[in-house]
Write a protein that holds these residues in place. Structure first.
Motif, PDB file in Angstrom:
ATOM      1  N   GLU A 130       0.718  -1.272   0.358  1.00  0.00           N
ATOM      2  CA  GLU A 130       0.195  -0.017   0.011  1.00  0.00           C
ATOM      3  C   GLU A 130       1.111   1.019  -0.142  1.00  0.00           C
ATOM      4  O   GLU A 130       0.545   2.256  -1.121  1.00  0.00           O
ATOM      5  CB  GLU A 130      -0.896   0.176   1.416  1.00  0.00           C
ATOM      6  CG  GLU A 130      -1.828   1.541   1.267  1.00  0.00           C
ATOM      7  CD  GLU A 130      -2.593   0.635   2.615  1.00  0.00           C
ATOM      8  OE1 GLU A 130      -3.746   2.037   2.782  1.00  0.00           O
ATOM      9  OE2 GLU A 130      -2.958  -0.462   2.871  1.00  0.00           O
ATOM     10  N   ILE A 131       1.512   1.265   0.943  1.00  0.00           N
ATOM     11  CA  ILE A 131       2.921   2.687   0.263  1.00  0.00           C
ATOM     12  C   ILE A 131       3.719   2.224  -0.480  1.00  0.00           C
ATOM     13  O   ILE A 131       3.645   3.642  -0.803  1.00  0.00           O
ATOM     14  CB  ILE A 131       3.826   1.869   2.216  1.00  0.00           C
ATOM     15  CG1 ILE A 131       3.292   2.497   3.089  1.00  0.00           C
ATOM     16  CG2 ILE A 131       4.953   3.181   1.818  1.00  0.00           C
ATOM     17  CD1 ILE A 131       4.232   1.979   4.541  1.00  0.00           C
ATOM     18  N   LEU A 132       3.667   1.707  -1.258  1.00  0.00           N
ATOM     19  CA  LEU A 132       4.965   1.611  -2.989  1.00  0.00           C
ATOM     20  C   LEU A 132       3.828   2.060  -3.892  1.00  0.00           C
ATOM     21  O   LEU A 132       4.579   2.979  -4.160  1.00  0.00           O
ATOM     22  CB  LEU A 132       5.880  -0.195  -2.691  1.00  0.00           C
ATOM     23  CG  LEU A 132       6.258  -0.143  -1.958  1.00  0.00           C
ATOM     24  CD1 LEU A 132       6.767  -1.983  -2.036  1.00  0.00           C
ATOM     25  CD2 LEU A 132       7.663   0.778  -2.001  1.00  0.00           C
ATOM     26  N   THR A 133       3.029   1.736  -3.494  1.00  0.00           N
ATOM     27  CA  THR A 133       1.660   1.883  -4.386  1.00  0.00           C
ATOM     28  C   THR A 133       1.033   3.387  -4.109  1.00  0.00           C
ATOM     29  O   THR A 133       0.899   4.431  -5.450  1.00  0.00           O
ATOM     30  CB  THR A 133      -0.050   1.547  -4.568  1.00  0.00           C
ATOM     31  OG1 THR A 133       0.340   0.137  -4.135  1.00  0.00           O
ATOM     32  CG2 THR A 133      -1.409   1.910  -5.484  1.00  0.00           C
ATOM     33  N   LEU A 137       4.419   3.411  -7.057  1.00  0.00           N
ATOM     34  CA  LEU A 137       5.775   2.209  -7.442  1.00  0.00           C
ATOM     35  C   LEU A 137       4.868   1.338  -7.720  1.00  0.00           C
ATOM     36  O   LEU A 137       4.067   1.445  -7.185  1.00  0.00           O
ATOM     37  CB  LEU A 137       6.778   2.032  -6.709  1.00  0.00           C
ATOM     38  CG  LEU A 137       7.899   3.661  -6.204  1.00  0.00           C
ATOM     39  CD1 LEU A 137       8.371   3.429  -4.409  1.00  0.00           C
ATOM     40  CD2 LEU A 137       8.740   3.408  -7.387  1.00  0.00           C
ATOM     41  N   HIS A 138       5.832   0.370  -8.708  1.00  0.00           N
ATOM     42  CA  HIS A 138       4.864  -1.186  -8.512  1.00  0.00           C
ATOM     43  C   HIS A 138       5.608  -1.692  -7.286  1.00  0.00           C
ATOM     44  O   HIS A 138       6.777  -2.558  -7.791  1.00  0.00           O
ATOM     45  CB  HIS A 138       5.390  -1.233  -9.978  1.00  0.00           C
ATOM     46  CG  HIS A 138       4.721  -3.260 -10.970  1.00  0.00           C
ATOM     47  ND1 HIS A 138       4.648  -3.616  -9.927  1.00  0.00           N
ATOM     48  CD2 HIS A 138       4.662  -3.279 -11.650  1.00  0.00           C
ATOM     49  CE1 HIS A 138       3.685  -5.163 -10.467  1.00  0.00           C
ATOM     50  NE2 HIS A 138       3.975  -4.138 -11.757  1.00  0.00           N
ATOM     51  N   ALA A 139       4.159  -2.147  -7.121  1.00  0.00           N
ATOM     52  CA  ALA A 139       4.358  -2.035  -5.088  1.00  0.00           C
ATOM     53  C   ALA A 139       5.230  -3.737  -5.522  1.00  0.00           C
ATOM     54  O   ALA A 139       6.133  -4.558  -4.617  1.00  0.00           O
ATOM     55  CB  ALA A 139       3.741  -3.035  -4.799  1.00  0.00           C
ATOM     56  N   SER A 140       4.695  -5.431  -6.172  1.00  0.00           N
ATOM     57  CA  SER A 140       5.551  -6.099  -5.911  1.00  0.00           C
ATOM     58  C   SER A 140       5.789  -6.323  -6.785  1.00  0.00           C
ATOM     59  O   SER A 140       6.945  -7.129  -6.223  1.00  0.00           O
ATOM     60  CB  SER A 140       4.246  -6.830  -7.327  1.00  0.00           C
ATOM     61  OG  SER A 140       3.345  -7.081  -8.070  1.00  0.00           O
TER      62      SER A 140
END
Lengths: 198, 198
Positions: A130-133, A137-140
């Motif tokens: 959630e933070i990365l999104t 950013l492309h979280a996975s």
């Protein structure tokens, strides 16, 4: 531009106010901050501690929670006590190390807020995703990078560097000349020192 | 007049700058200080420590000596590292407790100076006798008083009170409402709190 190394662990309580305050304080001094997440637990383990000293020594723990609450109130930082404590910070640290250095501070502050403001479990992939999104950013992809051997190696190298510098707790400021300043309560003093104000 | 309890041990390093600075800071706030010497070692022993944590954890010890040196420089306090460390503080604490409460602060500051400024052995009767004589007291009479059962009992009662309050280190400020402030770096904050400045 002079810089100072800021060593922190997401599981470390006083790293939270330090992370939230350091950039403004550094900017006021024309100082750059190098964010260096590391696994404090492995240094504690070498001292024979398999848990946080705040859990091992209950009076010290009770004091720390109250003191942290007062400190956060003093600096207008929201505060919720993470449960369980300490949170497992391994995945969050690896993710921070997998990121480009330029995005590390923003990510790190968001992890601290998730933990100490919103009461989220930072060991969970979903919290970090959630933070990365939220950072576009492309979280996975980032979280997959966090499991790469190169990142695990970086974690180890950073841990070894911390030990070599004499880091025994977090947060820790280390100046170019190897001067150490431990704790949120040495933040201003360490930053002053780094720019030659003694 | 509002008062605050100042818990300290002569063997505790950060108790030294606190003891040297507290009265001026308290006076600026119209605050009275109650000087309460206690045996920190017996609290450490309950945590399983038979030595100072600064000796048990060498990196922490190295840091503390450097930090204390910087702290003393900052406040223009002379600093010499006591050798051996920690000093045995039992006789000095008993002597402080044997004295009239009104003379305790002066005696205590002189013991801290003997230890951290002049490098004297505070476990020695002669060091304490010299201090007492300098205060125009009958040194041998006071030191004999320090061995009285009532003084030993007072030492025990004070140790029990410290434990009950949750004191786990020194120096520790304790306000009337039981708020704790640990360390020289919480001195101003604790004194402010005691007079209602939060």
């Amino acid at each position: 531009m002079t810089s100072v190394d800021f060593w922190y662990d997401f599981a470390s309580t006083y790293s939270y106010p330090s992370a939230m305050r350091i950039e403004k304080l550094a900017a006021e001094r024309d100082l750059a901050v190098v964010w260096r997440p590391f696994l404090l637990g492995s240094i504690f383990a070498e001292q024979g501690w398999r848990n946080s000293p705040f859990n091992l020594f209950p009076n010290k723990g009770r004091y720390m929670w109250r003191d942290l609450e007062r400190t956060c109130a003093r600096y207008d930082l929201p505060f919720n006590r993470p449960d369980p404590f300490p949170q497992n910070s391994l995945l969050a640290i690896r993710t921070a190390l997998a990121l480009d250095e330029a995005r590390r501070p923003e990510f790190s502050r968001a992890v601290f807020r998730a933990e100490f403001e919103f009461g989220k479990a930072i060991a969970e992939r979903s919290t970090l995703a959630e933070i990365l999104t939220g950072m576009d950013l492309h979280a996975s992809a980032v979280i997959e990078d966090a499991a790469l051997p190169a990142v695990k190696q970086k974690l180890k190298t950073e841990g070894d560097a911390a030990k070599r510098l004499g880091v025994f707790g977090a947060p820790m400021l280390v100046t170019d000349e190897g001067e150490l300043f431990w704790g949120h309560d040495r933040l201003e003093e360490g930053l002053d020192w780094a720019v030659g104000r003694r």
